[in-house]
Design a protein around this motif. Structure first.
Motif, PDB file in Angstrom:
ATOM      1  N   GLU A 149     -20.488  -9.892   8.895  1.00 53.32           N
ATOM      2  CA  GLU A 149     -21.199  -9.112   9.902  1.00 53.32           C
ATOM      3  C   GLU A 149     -22.699  -9.363   9.816  1.00 53.32           C
ATOM      4  O   GLU A 149     -23.516  -8.471  10.030  1.00 53.32           O
ATOM      5  CB  GLU A 149     -20.891  -7.618   9.714  1.00 53.32           C
ATOM      6  CG  GLU A 149     -19.409  -7.289   9.786  1.00 53.32           C
ATOM      7  CD  GLU A 149     -19.105  -5.872   9.328  1.00 53.32           C
ATOM      8  OE1 GLU A 149     -20.060  -5.103   9.112  1.00 53.32           O
ATOM      9  OE2 GLU A 149     -17.911  -5.537   9.181  1.00 53.32           O
ATOM     10  N   ILE A 150     -23.067 -10.590   9.496  1.00 52.80           N
ATOM     11  CA  ILE A 150     -24.474 -10.929   9.250  1.00 52.80           C
ATOM     12  C   ILE A 150     -25.281 -10.840  10.541  1.00 52.80           C
ATOM     13  O   ILE A 150     -24.990 -11.520  11.528  1.00 52.80           O
ATOM     14  CB  ILE A 150     -24.591 -12.334   8.645  1.00 52.80           C
ATOM     15  CG1 ILE A 150     -23.868 -12.381   7.294  1.00 52.80           C
ATOM     16  CG2 ILE A 150     -26.050 -12.742   8.481  1.00 52.80           C
ATOM     17  CD1 ILE A 150     -23.818 -13.741   6.648  1.00 52.80           C
ATOM     18  N   SER A 151     -26.303  -9.994  10.506  1.00 50.63           N
ATOM     19  CA  SER A 151     -27.212  -9.838  11.650  1.00 50.63           C
ATOM     20  C   SER A 151     -28.665  -9.774  11.190  1.00 50.63           C
ATOM     21  O   SER A 151     -29.560  -9.571  11.998  1.00 50.63           O
ATOM     22  CB  SER A 151     -26.863  -8.570  12.437  1.00 50.63           C
ATOM     23  OG  SER A 151     -27.003  -7.413  11.627  1.00 50.63           O
ATOM     24  N   LYS A 152     -28.881  -9.926   9.871  1.00 47.60           N
ATOM     25  CA  LYS A 152     -30.226  -9.874   9.317  1.00 47.60           C
ATOM     26  C   LYS A 152     -30.482 -11.119   8.480  1.00 47.60           C
ATOM     27  O   LYS A 152     -29.583 -11.654   7.843  1.00 47.60           O
ATOM     28  CB  LYS A 152     -30.406  -8.622   8.450  1.00 47.60           C
ATOM     29  CG  LYS A 152     -30.218  -7.305   9.189  1.00 47.60           C
ATOM     30  CD  LYS A 152     -30.353  -6.134   8.237  1.00 47.60           C
ATOM     31  CE  LYS A 152     -30.097  -4.814   8.943  1.00 47.60           C
ATOM     32  NZ  LYS A 152     -30.197  -3.654   8.005  1.00 47.60           N
ATOM     33  N   LEU A 153     -31.740 -11.521   8.489  1.00 47.33           N
ATOM     34  CA  LEU A 153     -32.116 -12.731   7.765  1.00 47.33           C
ATOM     35  C   LEU A 153     -33.546 -12.573   7.278  1.00 47.33           C
ATOM     36  O   LEU A 153     -34.469 -12.409   8.071  1.00 47.33           O
ATOM     37  CB  LEU A 153     -31.994 -13.960   8.672  1.00 47.33           C
ATOM     38  CG  LEU A 153     -32.351 -15.306   8.076  1.00 47.33           C
ATOM     39  CD1 LEU A 153     -31.328 -15.701   7.026  1.00 47.33           C
ATOM     40  CD2 LEU A 153     -32.405 -16.372   9.164  1.00 47.33           C
ATOM     41  N   GLN A 154     -33.742 -12.599   5.975  1.00 45.61           N
ATOM     42  CA  GLN A 154     -35.084 -12.466   5.431  1.00 45.61           C
ATOM     43  C   GLN A 154     -35.919 -13.702   5.736  1.00 45.61           C
ATOM     44  O   GLN A 154     -35.412 -14.808   5.836  1.00 45.61           O
ATOM     45  CB  GLN A 154     -35.025 -12.255   3.914  1.00 45.61           C
ATOM     46  CG  GLN A 154     -34.461 -10.918   3.488  1.00 45.61           C
ATOM     47  CD  GLN A 154     -34.666 -10.657   2.012  1.00 45.61           C
ATOM     48  OE1 GLN A 154     -35.587 -11.188   1.402  1.00 45.61           O
ATOM     49  NE2 GLN A 154     -33.803  -9.830   1.429  1.00 45.61           N
ATOM     50  N   THR A 155     -37.212 -13.488   5.887  1.00 36.86           N
ATOM     51  CA  THR A 155     -38.125 -14.599   6.131  1.00 36.86           C
ATOM     52  C   THR A 155     -38.061 -15.592   4.972  1.00 36.86           C
ATOM     53  O   THR A 155     -38.061 -15.201   3.808  1.00 36.86           O
ATOM     54  CB  THR A 155     -39.569 -14.079   6.286  1.00 36.86           C
ATOM     55  OG1 THR A 155     -39.582 -13.081   7.310  1.00 36.86           O
ATOM     56  CG2 THR A 155     -40.505 -15.214   6.669  1.00 36.86           C
TER      57      THR A 155
END
Length: 437
Positions: free
Chosen positions: A189-195
């Motif tokens: 459910e990946i919807s976030k990604l760190q810079t």
């Protein structure tokens, strides 16, 4: 005189015998030694007429009882919950055992299989000694991003392959070791990604992010650009509305099926000369530049289940073309094949055009443009009033005597039992989504 001469002759013989006797003694002993060697030699002991069926290695490893040095399989441990085969002592199998936590991994383990369990967290204590790990499979568990200890994977300097597909991850795992080559994160459910989460993955060759919740805003910073060794990128079944920017020139396989992509920027593929297979089926493509797919190494192209109304230029090396479920009313061969070069033939062998709006079969001129073509799959066509129609032939097959023809392509009824069957579309790694559609 005669007795005198006889005495002289006897003296000569004595001198001669005195000189030869040591030589005779030496030869006598040598003969005895050689004779004894041949007497004790047993031919059948070294050359058995009926050798054992079981192959014996040249250097058998047995426990050294005299010196108390046991064979390594007795010294290297294996946790009680798992199985470590003696012939693969560096592998530990903990799959399908209803585990809820990761056991402490022994130092010598290199391959760790923990799939199909009920694991919810990845703790650093479990891997504190496992610095030699090369592969970890944690797929089909219940792992959440917030329950992965920070840096737990980054502390594994030899890790090459990490499986985390089929879990409950909401965020791209970070940080990861620089050594990583294959990363599988599908069905999460990946919807976030760190810079800068992907900046350190310079050795990654395969990245699978299919079946997640990725959208365009996550990819706008060209997050894949620094992956100079990336060869396969799977982004199918996400929420993308545009083509991902900044792809590395090393890319060979690109999977973008089941998104909402409606257009392709002109010259988008100019920086992807090595692209070998491209999957864009189940999107919203309508009008695309006629020569957008003019790539020197493209062999497989899938653009089925879109809204295309006309054909496009076919690159010379393309072999398999999938155009099913579009709105094409006529296959314009002038666009597909503007000229014929008798010295450099096109390589196209297979076309699928079922569930379009064709009213008649493609002109026979297609065999001059594409002399290697052997199958055109028409299937059913859709009429303007929504009904299906049958052309004179559902399948045109150009029978050849070549022994190397693909069985699937020679039997389109078997290879394409329904328009929805996408498994026959390609030659991607069969581990990924070939049978999901």
């Amino acid at each position: 005189m005669f007795p005198f001469l006889l005495a002289i002759e006897k003296k000569k013989k004595k001198k001669k015998m005195g000189f030869l006797s040591p030589i005779f003694v030496i030869f006598f002993f040598l003969g005895v030694k050689v004779h004894c060697q041949y007497e004790t030699y047993q031919w059948d002991e070294d050359y058995d007429q009926e050798p054992d069926d079981d192959y014996q290695t040249g250097f058998p490893f047995r426990q050294n009882v005299d010196y108390g040095v046991p064979f390594h399989q007795y010294t290297l441990g294996c946790v009680s919950e798992c199985f470590c085969p003696t012939n693969f002592p560096s592998s530990m199998y903990c799959d399908n055992r209803k585990l809820k936590a990761i056991p402490n991994i022994p130092r010598h383990i290199q391959q760790l299989y923990l799939q199909f369990n009920e694991i919810e967290a990845v703790t650093a204590n479990s891997f504190i000694n496992a610095t030699y790990l090369k592969e970890i499979n944690l797929s089909y568990n219940k792992i959440k991003s917030q329950k992965i200890d920070y840096g737990v994977f980054a502390k594994l300097p030899n890790l090459l392959q990490l499986h985390l597909e089929h879990n409950n991850l909401e965020e791209f795992p970070f940080p990861l070791p620089k050594s990583l080559e294959r990363l599988l994160l599908g069905y999460n459910e990946i919807s976030k990604l760190q810079t800068n989460a992907m900046d350190g993955l310079v050795n990654l060759t395969m990245l699978d992010l299919c079946y997640n919740h990725l959208h365009d805003s996550l990819l706008k910073d060209k997050i894949f650009a620094k992956m100079e060794k990336l060869m396969q990128l799977n982004l199918c079944n996400n929420r993308l509305e545009s083509m991902p920017p900044g792809l590395p020139s090393s890319l060979m396989y690109l999977s973008l099926e089941n998104n909402s992509i409606s257009s392709i920027p002109e010259k988008y593929f100019d920086k992807l000369p090595k692209l070998h297979a491209l999957r864009l089926s189940h999107n919203k493509l309508q009008d695309i530049p006629y020569n957008i797919f003019n790539l020197p190494n493209l062999v497989e192209l899938s653009v089925g289940h879109n809204k295309l109304k006309q054909a496009f230029y076919i690159p010379r090396n393309l072999e398999h073309l999938y155009l099913q479920n579009n709105d094409i009313e006529k296959m314009n061969l002038t666009v597909m094949c503007p000229s014929i070069d008798p010295l450099h033939h096109h390589h196209l062998t297979y076309i699928r055009v079922d569930q379009n709006k064709l009213k008649e079969p493609i002109s026979s001129y297609i065999f001059f443009c594409f002399p290697h073509i052997h199958t055109i799959y028409y299937g059913e066509q859709r009429s303007t009033n929504g009904q299906t129609i049958q052309l004179k032939t559902q399948v045109f097959r150009r029978f050849q005597d070549d022994d190397d023809e693909s069985e699937d392509h020679d039997d389109p009824d078997n290879a394409h039992e329904s328009p929805e069957q996408e498994g026959a579309e390609g030659h991607f790694d069969p581990h990924y989504y070939a049978n999901q559609e």
